[in-house]
Each structure stands twice: as C-alpha cells, then as structure tokens.
Write a protein that holds these residues in place. Structure first.
Motif, PDB file in Angstrom:
ATOM      1  N   LYS A  28       0.817  -1.208   0.000  1.00 34.92           N
ATOM      2  CA  LYS A  28       0.000   0.000   0.000  1.00 34.92           C
ATOM      3  C   LYS A  28       0.857   1.268   0.000  1.00 34.92           C
ATOM      4  O   LYS A  28       0.436   2.316  -0.508  1.00 34.92           O
ATOM      5  N   ALA A  29       2.054   1.169   0.537  1.00 37.33           N
ATOM      6  CA  ALA A  29       2.945   2.332   0.631  1.00 37.33           C
ATOM      7  C   ALA A  29       3.675   2.624  -0.677  1.00 37.33           C
ATOM      8  O   ALA A  29       4.314   3.679  -0.804  1.00 37.33           O
ATOM      9  N   ILE A  30       3.591   1.716  -1.639  1.00 34.70           N
ATOM     10  CA  ILE A  30       4.313   1.891  -2.903  1.00 34.70           C
ATOM     11  C   ILE A  30       3.420   2.656  -3.879  1.00 34.70           C
ATOM     12  O   ILE A  30       2.373   2.166  -4.307  1.00 34.70           O
ATOM     13  N   GLU A  31       3.833   3.841  -4.218  1.00 31.83           N
ATOM     14  CA  GLU A  31       3.028   4.719  -5.066  1.00 31.83           C
ATOM     15  C   GLU A  31       2.810   4.112  -6.450  1.00 31.83           C
ATOM     16  O   GLU A  31       3.752   3.632  -7.090  1.00 31.83           O
ATOM     17  N   GLY A  32       1.573   4.100  -6.884  1.00 30.97           N
ATOM     18  CA  GLY A  32       1.242   3.633  -8.228  1.00 30.97           C
ATOM     19  C   GLY A  32       1.082   2.133  -8.360  1.00 30.97           C
ATOM     20  O   GLY A  32       0.786   1.643  -9.454  1.00 30.97           O
ATOM     21  N   LEU A  33       1.254   1.384  -7.263  1.00 30.65           N
ATOM     22  CA  LEU A  33       1.172  -0.080  -7.351  1.00 30.65           C
ATOM     23  C   LEU A  33      -0.279  -0.549  -7.280  1.00 30.65           C
ATOM     24  O   LEU A  33      -1.007  -0.207  -6.348  1.00 30.65           O
ATOM     25  N   GLN A  34      -0.686  -1.319  -8.275  1.00 31.18           N
ATOM     26  CA  GLN A  34      -1.954  -2.038  -8.225  1.00 31.18           C
ATOM     27  C   GLN A  34      -1.644  -3.434  -7.681  1.00 31.18           C
ATOM     28  O   GLN A  34      -0.825  -4.146  -8.262  1.00 31.18           O
ATOM     29  N   PHE A  35      -2.310  -3.813  -6.616  1.00 26.61           N
ATOM     30  CA  PHE A  35      -1.960  -5.089  -6.007  1.00 26.61           C
ATOM     31  C   PHE A  35      -3.183  -5.783  -5.442  1.00 26.61           C
ATOM     32  O   PHE A  35      -4.239  -5.175  -5.226  1.00 26.61           O
ATOM     33  N   GLU A  36      -3.030  -7.050  -5.206  1.00 26.56           N
ATOM     34  CA  GLU A  36      -4.000  -7.853  -4.480  1.00 26.56           C
ATOM     35  C   GLU A  36      -3.229  -8.880  -3.662  1.00 26.56           C
ATOM     36  O   GLU A  36      -2.107  -9.251  -4.012  1.00 26.56           O
ATOM     37  N   ILE A  37      -3.818  -9.304  -2.564  1.00 26.38           N
ATOM     38  CA  ILE A  37      -3.264 -10.390  -1.758  1.00 26.38           C
ATOM     39  C   ILE A  37      -4.348 -11.448  -1.641  1.00 26.38           C
ATOM     40  O   ILE A  37      -5.466 -11.157  -1.214  1.00 26.38           O
ATOM     41  N   VAL A  38      -4.014 -12.667  -2.054  1.00 29.32           N
ATOM     42  CA  VAL A  38      -4.986 -13.760  -2.047  1.00 29.32           C
ATOM     43  C   VAL A  38      -4.471 -14.879  -1.157  1.00 29.32           C
ATOM     44  O   VAL A  38      -3.387 -15.423  -1.393  1.00 29.32           O
ATOM     45  N   VAL A  39      -5.225 -15.203  -0.132  1.00 31.20           N
ATOM     46  CA  VAL A  39      -4.912 -16.322   0.757  1.00 31.20           C
ATOM     47  C   VAL A  39      -5.889 -17.450   0.451  1.00 31.20           C
ATOM     48  O   VAL A  39      -7.103 -17.245   0.442  1.00 31.20           O
ATOM     49  N   ALA A  40      -5.370 -18.639   0.201  1.00 32.09           N
ATOM     50  CA  ALA A  40      -6.228 -19.790  -0.101  1.00 32.09           C
ATOM     51  C   ALA A  40      -5.989 -20.890   0.920  1.00 32.09           C
ATOM     52  O   ALA A  40      -4.864 -21.393   1.069  1.00 32.09           O
ATOM     53  N   GLU A  41      -7.037 -21.247   1.635  1.00 29.77           N
ATOM     54  CA  GLU A  41      -6.984 -22.368   2.573  1.00 29.77           C
ATOM     55  C   GLU A  41      -7.030 -23.670   1.771  1.00 29.77           C
ATOM     56  O   GLU A  41      -7.974 -23.924   1.035  1.00 29.77           O
ATOM     57  N   ASP A  42      -5.988 -24.480   1.927  1.00 29.27           N
ATOM     58  CA  ASP A  42      -5.913 -25.745   1.192  1.00 29.27           C
ATOM     59  C   ASP A  42      -6.421 -26.887   2.069  1.00 29.27           C
ATOM     60  O   ASP A  42      -5.655 -27.694   2.588  1.00 29.27           O
ATOM     61  N   GLY A  43      -7.742 -26.906   2.267  1.00 28.20           N
ATOM     62  CA  GLY A  43      -8.338 -27.970   3.074  1.00 28.20           C
ATOM     63  C   GLY A  43      -8.160 -27.794   4.562  1.00 28.20           C
ATOM     64  O   GLY A  43      -8.266 -28.772   5.323  1.00 28.20           O
ATOM     65  N   SER A  44      -7.895 -26.577   5.018  1.00 25.87           N
ATOM     66  CA  SER A  44      -7.765 -26.334   6.463  1.00 25.87           C
ATOM     67  C   SER A  44      -9.037 -26.791   7.172  1.00 25.87           C
ATOM     68  O   SER A  44     -10.144 -26.550   6.695  1.00 25.87           O
ATOM     69  N   ASP A  45      -8.862 -27.430   8.326  1.00 25.91           N
ATOM     70  CA  ASP A  45     -10.027 -27.942   9.057  1.00 25.91           C
ATOM     71  C   ASP A  45     -10.104 -27.418  10.489  1.00 25.91           C
ATOM     72  O   ASP A  45     -10.865 -27.932  11.305  1.00 25.91           O
ATOM     73  N   GLU A  46      -9.315 -26.381  10.804  1.00 23.87           N
ATOM     74  CA  GLU A  46      -9.382 -25.759  12.124  1.00 23.87           C
ATOM     75  C   GLU A  46     -10.215 -24.488  12.010  1.00 23.87           C
ATOM     76  O   GLU A  46      -9.770 -23.490  11.437  1.00 23.87           O
ATOM     77  N   ALA A  47     -11.434 -24.546  12.532  1.00 21.76           N
ATOM     78  CA  ALA A  47     -12.390 -23.444  12.373  1.00 21.76           C
ATOM     79  C   ALA A  47     -11.843 -22.121  12.899  1.00 21.76           C
ATOM     80  O   ALA A  47     -12.023 -21.062  12.276  1.00 21.76           O
ATOM     81  N   GLU A  48     -11.156 -22.179  14.032  1.00 14.83           N
ATOM     82  CA  GLU A  48     -10.630 -20.952  14.629  1.00 14.83           C
ATOM     83  C   GLU A  48      -9.571 -20.316  13.731  1.00 14.83           C
ATOM     84  O   GLU A  48      -9.527 -19.088  13.571  1.00 14.83           O
ATOM     85  N   THR A  49      -8.711 -21.153  13.131  1.00 17.36           N
ATOM     86  CA  THR A  49      -7.679 -20.650  12.233  1.00 17.36           C
ATOM     87  C   THR A  49      -8.299 -20.000  10.995  1.00 17.36           C
ATOM     88  O   THR A  49      -7.895 -18.910  10.572  1.00 17.36           O
ATOM     89  N   ILE A  50      -9.284 -20.663  10.420  1.00 18.29           N
ATOM     90  CA  ILE A  50      -9.964 -20.121   9.237  1.00 18.29           C
ATOM     91  C   ILE A  50     -10.635 -18.790   9.578  1.00 18.29           C
ATOM     92  O   ILE A  50     -10.573 -17.821   8.804  1.00 18.29           O
TER      93      ILE A  50
END
Length: 304
Positions: A28-50
């Motif tokens: 966000k601090a980098i001027e002019g940067l278009q960005f996205e951050i994608v987190v993908a749970e790969d079968g996580s089964d801990e409800a609290e963590t998700i």
C-alpha cells in the motif's frame, strides 16, 4: 518498475494474518502499485484458524478463499496463479515472516526481463525450542550453503515456493506438475521444467524469515514422506538428486543391500538422536540415506 502484483499465499491450518498485514502495509505504501493479496486455505479444518484468516477480508485488495479439499502443494499454487488478476505473482508461504521493510519493493524494482526470481529464506531473528532444533539446524546449514551467489551457480536447482516472484505467463507455460500430491520436490521438478524450456531463474538476497519450525518428530515424518515422493519421481529427478545417484551407484556395485543392512543396525540410534534435544545433521543424513535405500529395495522387490 513493476506496477501490478498479486501476492499469493496458500495455507493449511496456519494463521497468516500478521504476514498479510505486513505485506499489505508495504504494498500500500508503494506509489502507483496495483496489487491484491490472495490467501487460499488448502483444506484447512481448524475453524478458529480459518476464522482468524478471514479477517484479511477487512484489508483493501485482499481475498480469503476457503477450499474444503486438500488438493496439495502443486495444485493449490496453480489455482492461485490462475485466479490472479495481476501479471506479476509473488508466492509466499503462510508460515514465513517478512524481515525487510522494502521486501515487496525490492522485487518490483527488478527488470521485467527477470521473469522468475527467488529471494531465499533466513533463520535470522527467529525463536525456537529444543524440540524443533532439527529443522532449525537444517535450515541454518542450507542458509549458509546456499547464498544468492551460490544458488546462482546452479539457478534451476535451488528454488522453493516459499518466496518466489514469477510472471503469470511463465506459470501458464510451465505450471507446477499436478502429479505431486504428497509432500516434497514439486518446486525442484518445476525448476527442472523451467530449464528444459530455457527460462532463466534469477537469485537475489531478499529473504523471508521462518516464523514456524516443525518439531523434530514432525520434521522427520515430513522427510520420510518427501523421500517416498523422491522415489516416485526418481526417473525425472535423478539428474539433480545426490541421494538417487548414490543409491543407483551402490546398486550397480551390488553394495546397496550391505550398506542398508549396516545402516539398519544404526537406525534406532539415529532416530533417537534426530528426534532428541541435540540432533546431529550427520545422523539426519544417514537416516535419510537408510530410509531411501529401504524404499528403493521395497519398491524394487514389489516391481519384480
């Protein structure tokens, strides 16, 4: 300077919210940067963590995807690459931590001709306990041996997905091999595939730090699983695997059975050492060799 970036983080039962917050802050601090951050749970089964990871949705340009099925390290990364909206992809493992305030910017400043870049890992600043010392010593040795300068001598042999910048077009041309379901070597095989396509790999000193170390017992279990993976792909991986080459040499000389028998006698002692509070990397190497010889003999007998 690159102006469009997708940060891709696969995770399994690990809270990576602090990592995402730091990456988001830097991007966000980098001027002019278009960005996205994608987190993908790969079968996580801990409800609290998700639930904790879902908090990243409150950050701008961030997505949290929950996959109920564990598809494996290769498939989940290919999925992330496919769904990325930006041309530059930065893969970061969820259990790593950012150690440099200009980590993201350092990648963006590289020439566009550098389409695959590996920044390395570091144990610096991490904390651990005795029951996790085997993984720590293993990573410390790798860090000393495989500096950016050393990695660059065999650039396609020393890539991990923990900290990797790659252009989306490269991923579309050379995706990770979906046959790699079990733990280990999908990144090694990918490096070989890049070499076959003539795609260059650049190594720089822009590490992420380990935020979590498997305990000794868990790391040994992962290592055994990785050795089974290695054997399953031994035909393809023999060219860059010292342990495969050694096993084949011993087999050619009709010494594999004798060496395996000798090491088998040592296995209880080796195992006690590597899961204990003072693990030896020499004992770990011997344990790995004996395990691989056992696998090769068992699988070889089953195939005759």
């Amino acid at each position: 300077m690159k102006t469009q970036l997708s940060v891709l983080i696969p995770t399994y039962n690990y809270v990576c919210l602090p990592l995402v917050r730091e990456l988001h802050k830097q991007a966000k601090a980098i001027e002019g940067l278009q960005f996205e951050i994608v987190v993908a749970e790969d079968g996580s089964d801990e409800a609290e963590t998700i639930e904790r990871n879902a908090e990243i949705m409150a950050l701008s340009h961030c997505r949290h995807i929950v996959n109920t099925e564990n598809v494996g390290r290769a498939v989940i990364r290919n999925h992330l690459a496919d769904m990325a909206n930006m041309p530059w992809l930065l893969f970061v493992d969820s259990d790593m931590r950012v150690v440099k305030p200009n980590f993201v910017e350092r990648y963006l400043q590289l020439p566009n001709e550098c389409t695959v870049v590996y920044g390395g890992n570091t144990t610096y600043g991490g904390a651990w306990t005795d029951e996790r010392l085997l993984r720590v010593r293993y990573e410390q040795a790798a860090e000393r041996q495989f500096t950016a300068q050393q990695r660059a001598k065999q650039p396609h042999h020393h890539i991990t997905t923990s900290n990797l910048l790659v252009h989306k077009a490269v991923m579309q041309t050379v995706p990770f091999d979906n046959r790699f379901i079990t733990y280990g070597y999908e990144d090694v095989f990918w490096g070989m595939s890049l070499a076959q396509k003539g795609i260059q790999v650049v190594h720089i000193d822009n590490p992420v730090g380990f935020n979590y170390y498997d305990n000794n017992v868990a790391f040994v279990a992962k290592t055994i699983e990785a050795l089974y993976t290695l054997y399953a792909f031994s035909t393809e991986l023999a060219v860059i695997s010292p342990i495969i080459r050694l096993e084949r040499r011993l087999h050619r000389w009709h010494l594999d059975g004798l060496v395996c028998k000798m090491l088998n006698r040592m296995m209880p002692m080796l195992h006690r050492n590597i899961v204990g509070v003072k693990p030896s990397l020499v004992a770990f190497k011997l344990f790995k060799l004996c395990t691989y010889l056992r696998i090769a003999q068992t699988k070889g007998q089953n195939n005759t």
